[in-house]
Design a protein around this motif. Sequence first.
Motif, short mmCIF file in Angstrom:
data_model
loop_
_atom_site.label_atom_id
_atom_site.label_comp_id
_atom_site.label_asym_id
_atom_site.label_seq_id
_atom_site.Cartn_x
_atom_site.Cartn_y
_atom_site.Cartn_z
N VAL A 190 -60.47 -5.12 -29.81
CA VAL A 190 -60.33 -6.52 -29.40
C VAL A 190 -61.69 -7.16 -29.10
O VAL A 190 -61.98 -8.26 -29.56
N ALA A 191 -62.54 -6.48 -28.35
CA ALA A 191 -63.82 -7.06 -27.96
C ALA A 191 -64.89 -6.86 -29.04
O ALA A 191 -65.59 -7.79 -29.40
N LEU A 192 -64.99 -5.64 -29.57
CA LEU A 192 -66.04 -5.35 -30.54
C LEU A 192 -65.53 -5.41 -31.98
O LEU A 192 -66.28 -5.16 -32.92
N ARG A 193 -64.26 -5.73 -32.17
CA ARG A 193 -63.65 -5.97 -33.49
C ARG A 193 -63.94 -4.84 -34.49
O ARG A 193 -64.30 -5.06 -35.63
N GLU A 194 -63.75 -3.63 -34.03
CA GLU A 194 -64.09 -2.47 -34.86
C GLU A 194 -63.26 -2.40 -36.13
O GLU A 194 -63.79 -2.14 -37.22
N ASP A 195 -61.95 -2.62 -36.03
CA ASP A 195 -61.10 -2.50 -37.21
C ASP A 195 -61.37 -3.59 -38.24
O ASP A 195 -61.01 -3.45 -39.41
N ALA A 196 -61.99 -4.70 -37.80
CA ALA A 196 -62.30 -5.78 -38.73
C ALA A 196 -63.58 -5.53 -39.51
O ALA A 196 -63.87 -6.24 -40.48
N CYS A 197 -64.36 -4.52 -39.11
CA CYS A 197 -65.64 -4.23 -39.78
C CYS A 197 -65.39 -3.52 -41.10
O CYS A 197 -64.80 -2.44 -41.14
N LYS A 198 -65.84 -4.11 -42.19
CA LYS A 198 -65.61 -3.56 -43.53
C LYS A 198 -66.81 -2.78 -44.06
O LYS A 198 -66.86 -2.45 -45.25
N ILE A 199 -67.75 -2.46 -43.21
CA ILE A 199 -68.93 -1.70 -43.64
C ILE A 199 -68.53 -0.24 -43.85
O ILE A 199 -67.96 0.38 -42.96
N HIS A 200 -68.82 0.30 -45.03
CA HIS A 200 -68.42 1.68 -45.31
C HIS A 200 -69.43 2.43 -46.18
O HIS A 200 -69.18 3.56 -46.58
N ARG A 201 -70.57 1.84 -46.45
CA ARG A 201 -71.56 2.48 -47.31
C ARG A 201 -72.20 3.69 -46.62
O ARG A 201 -72.66 3.60 -45.49
N GLY A 202 -72.24 4.82 -47.30
CA GLY A 202 -72.90 6.01 -46.77
C GLY A 202 -72.38 6.39 -45.40
O GLY A 202 -71.17 6.48 -45.16
N TYR A 203 -73.33 6.63 -44.47
CA TYR A 203 -72.97 6.99 -43.10
C TYR A 203 -72.87 5.77 -42.19
O TYR A 203 -72.74 5.92 -40.97
N ALA A 204 -72.91 4.57 -42.75
CA ALA A 204 -73.00 3.36 -41.93
C ALA A 204 -71.81 3.19 -41.00
O ALA A 204 -71.97 2.83 -39.83
N ALA A 205 -70.58 3.45 -41.48
CA ALA A 205 -69.40 3.27 -40.64
C ALA A 205 -69.44 4.20 -39.43
O ALA A 205 -69.16 3.79 -38.30
N GLU A 206 -69.79 5.46 -39.68
CA GLU A 206 -69.87 6.44 -38.59
C GLU A 206 -70.99 6.08 -37.62
O GLU A 206 -70.81 6.14 -36.39
N ASN A 207 -72.15 5.72 -38.15
CA ASN A 207 -73.27 5.38 -37.28
C ASN A 207 -73.00 4.13 -36.45
O ASN A 207 -73.36 4.05 -35.27
N LEU A 208 -72.37 3.13 -37.07
CA LEU A 208 -72.03 1.91 -36.33
C LEU A 208 -70.99 2.20 -35.25
O LEU A 208 -71.00 1.56 -34.19
N ALA A 209 -70.07 3.12 -35.52
CA ALA A 209 -69.09 3.49 -34.50
C ALA A 209 -69.79 4.02 -33.26
O ALA A 209 -69.42 3.70 -32.13
N ARG A 210 -70.84 4.83 -33.47
CA ARG A 210 -71.58 5.36 -32.32
C ARG A 210 -72.37 4.25 -31.62
O ARG A 210 -72.51 4.26 -30.40
N VAL A 211 -72.91 3.33 -32.40
CA VAL A 211 -73.62 2.21 -31.79
C VAL A 211 -72.66 1.39 -30.92
O VAL A 211 -73.03 0.95 -29.82
N ARG A 212 -71.43 1.20 -31.38
CA ARG A 212 -70.45 0.46 -30.57
C ARG A 212 -70.16 1.21 -29.28
O ARG A 212 -69.98 0.58 -28.22
N HIS A 213 -70.09 2.52 -29.35
CA HIS A 213 -69.87 3.30 -28.13
C HIS A 213 -71.04 3.15 -27.17
O HIS A 213 -70.84 3.03 -25.95
N ILE A 214 -72.26 3.15 -27.69
CA ILE A 214 -73.44 2.93 -26.85
C ILE A 214 -73.35 1.55 -26.19
O ILE A 214 -73.55 1.40 -24.99
N ALA A 215 -73.05 0.53 -27.01
CA ALA A 215 -72.96 -0.83 -26.50
C ALA A 215 -71.87 -0.96 -25.43
O ALA A 215 -72.06 -1.59 -24.39
#
Length: 372
Positions: free
Chosen positions: A313-338
């Motif tokens: 709801v706040a970080l709109r994770e499911d709406a993120c369509k980035i999936h190239r390489g390791y980007a989806a996994e790395n961004l998931a960790r960045v969201r956790h940091i944030a």
Amino acid sequence: MSAPSLFQHLSVIPDFRQSWKVQHQLSDILFLVVCAVICGSEGWDEIEDFGHSKLDFLRQYGDFGGGIPSHDTLARVMALINAEQLQTAFAEWMKACHDVTQGAVVAIDGKTLRGSYCRGKQKGAIHMVSAFSAANGVVLGQVKTAQKSNEITAIPELLKLLNLQGCLVTIDAMGCQKKVAAKVLHKGADYLLAVKDNQPKLMQAFEQAFPMSELIGFEGDAYVTDEKNRGRQETRYHFASEFTQEFQDLSYEWPGLKTVGVVMSFRTEVGRAPEEPTLRYYISSAELSAKKLAEAARQHWFVENKLHWSLDVALREDACKIHRGYAAENLARVRHIALNYLKGETSFKGGIRRKQKKAALDESYLATILAG
């Protein structure tokens, strides 16, 4: 949680690029992405825009001698960063800045990143399994699996990353495995595992030891909670016991087993007939009272309504369509940091979205968040 500490841990991630081609330091790129996500940026274009508007602020923490990388550079670098190394850096950062307390509940559960699915490239959505500190509302670590069914193998890998000494680790039925129980004990923690049909011997023992007719008149340790919310009322009866005769043989198979527990729930809604009661079964290596069982079972669901809900709801994770390489996994960790940073800042009483907007508008508040 302080920015210098995070920056230090990000700096140890090896740069995969040829040094003579590097214009932007890897730690600068990672720190930029973290700050941008804290402030509500969602895509590479928005992260680049954020960087240009906050360059002077970012230079207080990093070098940024080459200015702000383009959105293409951000996308390429984040897709190629070694995801396991970022995973380790995150876990080490949390060990350095977060102390677990004796008896604290650490809930482990998985979440599918729906936007990481790419039909054209025949790439399935990835599944992240996270460890969540219920008392502090922060993520302690996470690992990626290819699908939900692989949580069984992912959970032991996640446990390796964490400092769990003295904690009570709660896991749903997917993680109710003997090897997982042994791994939790090896980490100096206790387990509380939900039991379902994937463990038929345990299920049979519970059904024999705690039939509905006997629970109604249970004379052992019991605790009742009653919750009303928006026209719905749910009453839960919690029963805790040392393992009975039905569990005698199974106690040798499940390391450290000390407590078996049952939660019986009755739910009613205004204008509807009462629902049939539901039963949930638990095993634990800790000596739990019925009240402690109730508290721990309830705190396990914090991972759903305080972590997964915030990510969607706040970080709109499911709406993120980035999936190239390791980007989806790395961004998931960045969201956790944030999210850890945003939850750790308590001087402003707004929700996650309000904190993000305030941080985007007020650099002093963003600095306060980063100072932890």
